[in-house]
Design an enzyme around this catalytic site. Sequence first.
Site: not given
Length: 260
Positions: A152, A138
Site C-alpha cells: 500500500y 498517505s
Amino acid sequence: MGFDLGLNGKRALVTGGTKGVGAAVVQALTVEGVRVATTARTVPDKASGNIHYIGADLMTAQGCAKVAEEVLQALGGIDIVVNVLGGSSAPGGGFAALTDEEWQKEIDQNLMPAVRLDRALLPSMIAQGSGVIIHVTSIQHTLPLPDSTTAYAAAKAALSTYSKSLSKEVTPKGVRVVRVSPGWIETDAAVALAERLARDAGTDYEGGKKIIMNALGGIPLGRPAKPGEVADLITFLASSRAASITGTEYVIDGGTVPTA
C-alpha cells in the site's frame, strides 16, 4: 467580508464518495455550490438528488472509462477531480506474505484509478485552460508499517511521484495538481478497527485508539483527524483561493510524521 471560495457552479468528480473522507468531500463541495459526481461500486439506495452517483469498479480500466464518459456527459465538462479512492486488503506478515496478486491489487486500487481518470479527463481541462486535480496519498509512503502496509505504501509513493510529474506537465497549461497526505483518519472503518483492538485488549474505545496511535509512533495532536477536517483542506485547495498552489503535498496527520 466573507471567505468566498469561488466554487459555486463548478463541476467535480470525487472518487470513493459514499463513505469516509470521500463522503465528507462530496458534502463539503456540495455546500459550496459545486455540482458533484461521485463513484461507488454500488449506487446507494437513498441517493441524494443533487449528487450524480456512478456505479463502477475503478480498479478496472473499463470502470474508469465508464466513469469518465458519464461524468463528461452528465456535467458537461469537468473542473475538479478529487481522487480519494484507496485502501488495502493485503495480509500482515511482511514482505513474504505479499504475492504478485496482492501487489497488483494494491496498485490497481491506489495508483491506476488516478492515472486512468486523469488520462481521460485532463484533455477537457487543458482545452478549457483550467482545472484542479487533487490526489489523496498517505503518510504511509514516508512512514510505512512493514508488517502490513508495504505494498500500500509503495503504491501511494508511486501516486505521489506520478502526481508531482503530472503537475510539471500540466500546470503550464492551466491545470493545478495537488496532493493531500492524511495520517490516521477517524472514519467508520477506523472506529471499527479501534473497537476490535479494544475488545481484544480488554480496554475501551479510547484505549483502542491509543493502541493504533502507538503503532504509528504516536500522534502529537493526541487524536486522529476527522474526515471533515481532511475534506475542508481539499475544498480549500480546489478553490480559487489556492490558485497559486500546485505541485506540492499537504500533510494532515496531527504531527505523526516527524520533521526537522
